[in-house]
Design an enzyme around this catalytic site. Structure first.
Site, PDB file in Angstrom:
ATOM      1  N   ASP A   1      15.253  10.427  67.692  1.00  0.00           N
ATOM      2  CA  ASP A   1      14.294  11.468  67.305  1.00  0.00           C
ATOM      3  C   ASP A   1      14.726  12.109  65.972  1.00  0.00           C
ATOM      4  OD1 ASP A   1      15.418  14.461  69.118  1.00  0.00           O
ATOM      5  OD2 ASP A   1      16.575  12.721  68.394  1.00  0.00           O
TER       6      ASP A   1
ATOM      7  N   ASP B   1      20.456  11.696  63.872  1.00  0.00           N
ATOM      8  CA  ASP B   1      19.847  10.399  64.195  1.00  0.00           C
ATOM      9  C   ASP B   1      19.769   9.530  62.938  1.00  0.00           C
ATOM     10  OD1 ASP B   1      18.379  12.703  65.744  1.00  0.00           O
ATOM     11  OD2 ASP B   1      18.247  10.954  67.058  1.00  0.00           O
TER      12      ASP B   1
ATOM     13  N   ASN C   1      13.510  16.351  68.462  1.00  0.00           N
ATOM     14  CA  ASN C   1      13.823  17.320  67.389  1.00  0.00           C
ATOM     15  C   ASN C   1      12.555  17.795  66.689  1.00  0.00           C
ATOM     16  OD1 ASN C   1      16.662  17.408  67.538  1.00  0.00           O
ATOM     17  ND2 ASN C   1      16.787  15.415  66.522  1.00  0.00           N
TER      18      ASN C   1
ATOM     19  N   THR D   1      19.508   8.338  71.308  1.00  0.00           N
ATOM     20  CA  THR D   1      20.057   9.568  70.709  1.00  0.00           C
ATOM     21  C   THR D   1      19.029  10.697  70.680  1.00  0.00           C
ATOM     22  OG1 THR D   1      19.453   8.887  68.454  1.00  0.00           O
ATOM     23  CG2 THR D   1      21.631   8.228  69.256  1.00  0.00           C
TER      24      THR D   1
ATOM     25  N   PHE E   1      20.603  19.602  74.415  1.00  0.00           N
ATOM     26  CA  PHE E   1      19.188  19.479  74.065  1.00  0.00           C
ATOM     27  C   PHE E   1      18.526  18.210  74.618  1.00  0.00           C
ATOM     28  CE2 PHE E   1      15.327  20.100  71.781  1.00  0.00           C
ATOM     29  CZ  PHE E   1      14.925  18.841  71.350  1.00  0.00           C
ATOM     30  N   ASN E   2      19.131  17.027  74.404  1.00  0.00           N
ATOM     31  CA  ASN E   2      18.446  15.779  74.786  1.00  0.00           C
ATOM     32  C   ASN E   2      18.149  15.725  76.280  1.00  0.00           C
ATOM     33  OD1 ASN E   2      18.352  14.760  72.181  1.00  0.00           O
ATOM     34  ND2 ASN E   2      20.276  13.644  72.385  1.00  0.00           N
TER      35      ASN E   2
ATOM     36  N   HIS F   1      26.487  14.271  66.100  1.00  0.00           N
ATOM     37  CA  HIS F   1      26.351  13.865  67.511  1.00  0.00           C
ATOM     38  C   HIS F   1      25.954  12.383  67.666  1.00  0.00           C
ATOM     39  CE1 HIS F   1      26.198  18.163  68.669  1.00  0.00           C
ATOM     40  NE2 HIS F   1      25.273  18.334  67.763  1.00  0.00           N
ATOM     41  N   ASP F   2      24.811  12.042  67.070  1.00  0.00           N
ATOM     42  CA  ASP F   2      24.227  10.721  67.331  1.00  0.00           C
ATOM     43  C   ASP F   2      25.032   9.600  66.696  1.00  0.00           C
ATOM     44  OD1 ASP F   2      20.934  12.185  66.947  1.00  0.00           O
ATOM     45  OD2 ASP F   2      22.261  12.084  68.677  1.00  0.00           O
TER      46      ASP F   2
HETATM   47  O1  RIB Z   1      22.226  18.113  71.277  1.00  0.00           O
HETATM   48  C1  RIB Z   1      22.304  17.230  70.180  1.00  0.00           C
HETATM   49  C2  RIB Z   1      21.230  16.210  70.244  1.00  0.00           C
HETATM   50  O2  RIB Z   1      19.958  16.842  70.198  1.00  0.00           O
HETATM   51  C3  RIB Z   1      21.246  15.250  69.044  1.00  0.00           C
HETATM   52  O3  RIB Z   1      20.745  14.014  69.450  1.00  0.00           O
HETATM   53  C4  RIB Z   1      20.299  15.906  68.083  1.00  0.00           C
HETATM   54  O4  RIB Z   1      19.697  14.958  67.195  1.00  0.00           O
HETATM   55  C5  RIB Z   1      19.260  16.452  69.021  1.00  0.00           C
HETATM   56  O5  RIB Z   1      18.362  15.389  69.335  1.00  0.00           O
HETATM   57 CA    CA Z   2      18.855  13.051  68.253  1.00  0.00          CA
END
Ligand code: RIB
Ligand code: CA
Length: 310
Positions: free
Chosen positions: A11, A16, A40, A125, A166-167, A239-240
């Site tokens: 996303d 990403d 996102n 991701t 979040f994801n 993160h991703d």
């Molecule tokens: O919490 C971080 C994740 O949430 C990452 O994948 C960021 O791109 C958002 O999608």
């Molecule tokens: Ca992401």
């Protein structure tokens, strides 16, 4: 050793976008294509962003298939505070040169997995909506996956609420389906990604390396502001890219097989990943949970590979 076939479901999203570039720059994997999901930002924006990034590095040939417009049950909740109105604020990237494939992401996934000569690794991701729909609509190809490596969840505190990352928070019902699928699963959560911070010094090195490096440096310029304001950090967590890096070099992360349950309840605990780290709950240890990271080697892999992408 031949390259491992990978599909990246994402996303974009700053981190990403960096994961897409790392995948393209890593000979250990063959990126078969990119599928996009709302997260996102809206699906339209995340899809356009994936194509804009691929355009920037001359990969208009790589398939991009758009997926879910919204989570399975919850309302969409985009993150402009983190990624901006476009979902990729910061860099001055032209409009995408093309639209996505005419196929829905999950149908494209099914045909690619079925046609692959080697088992495909699915790196996810973003919210897991596409992955859950893929498992539901195409169970045979889904069972043929080598494994799923996902960025999401946390053993410890979340980032959207104290409980949730979040994801997983964005589509907890989808996450529950993926975590209970029985498919070989690796969870790369905040416990390790919050230790992989890209700093201004990293960005400066990248900016001097070429078009891909300059793009990442511009992404970092915007993305790091949120994390400085929220956490007081000098760096931004990629993160991703950490999840994708695990598919490139499994020695970067330490993992432990644990039982993981997803909270699909009301707001307070919504999206919590309950990780039975010590086996006290006796849950089947069905998920490889990332518990440690060699952050320096991970960032170094990222910088050297993206710098070499030109
Ligand atoms: O919490 C971080 C994740 O949430 C990452 O994948 C960021 O791109 C958002 O999608
Ligand atoms: Ca992401």
């Amino acid at each position: 050793m031949s390259a491992a076939p990978v599909i990246l479901d994402c996303d974009p999203g700053h981190d990403d976008a960096i994961a897409i570039l790392l995948a393209l720059a890593s000979p250990e994997i063959e990126l078969l294509g990119v599928t996009t999901v709302c997260g996102n930002q809206t699906l339209e924006k995340t899809t356009a962003n994936a194509i804009r990034v691929l355009d920037h590095v001359g990969r208009a040939d790589l398939p991009v298939a758009a997926g879910a417009l919204r989570p399975l049950m919850r309302e969409s909740a985009v993150a402009p505070d983190v990624h901006g109105e476009s979902g990729l604020d910061g860099p001055d990237l032209p409009a995408p040169t093309r639209g996505p494939s005419g196929e829905h992401a999950i149908d494209w996934m099914a045909s690619v997995v079925a046609g692959s000569s080697a088992p495909v690794t699915l790196v996810a991701t973003g919210p897991l909506t596409n992955v859950a729909l893929f498992l539901a609509r195409h169970p045979e190809p889904a069972r043929a996956l080598e494994r799923i490596v996902l960025m999401g969840g946390a053993i410890g505190e979340g980032n959207v609420t104290p409980a949730a990352e979040f994801n997983i928070w964005a589509d907890p019902e989808a996450a529950r389906r993926v975590f209970s699928s029985g498919i070989d699963l690796t969870m790369v959560g905040l416990d390790v990604t919050h230790r992989a911070l890209m700093t201004a010094a990293h960005a400066k090195r990248l900016a001097a390396s070429g078009a891909a490096g300059r793009l990442v440096a511009d992404l970092h310029g915007f993305y790091s502001r949120f994390h400085r304001a929220r956490y007081g950090w000098d760096g931004a967590p990629v993160h991703d890219a950490v999840a994708l890096a695990h598919a490139v070099d499994a020695t970067l992360l330490e993992t432990k097989r644990c039982g993981v349950r997803i909270d699909t309840g009301p707001e307070l605990s919504r999206g919590r990943t309950y990780v039975d780290v010590w086996g006290s709950a006796g849950w089947r240890p069905s998920c490889h949970v990332a518990t440690g990271i060699d952050a320096e080697r991970t960032l170094e892999l990222l910088l050297t590979r993206i710098s070499a992408l030109g």
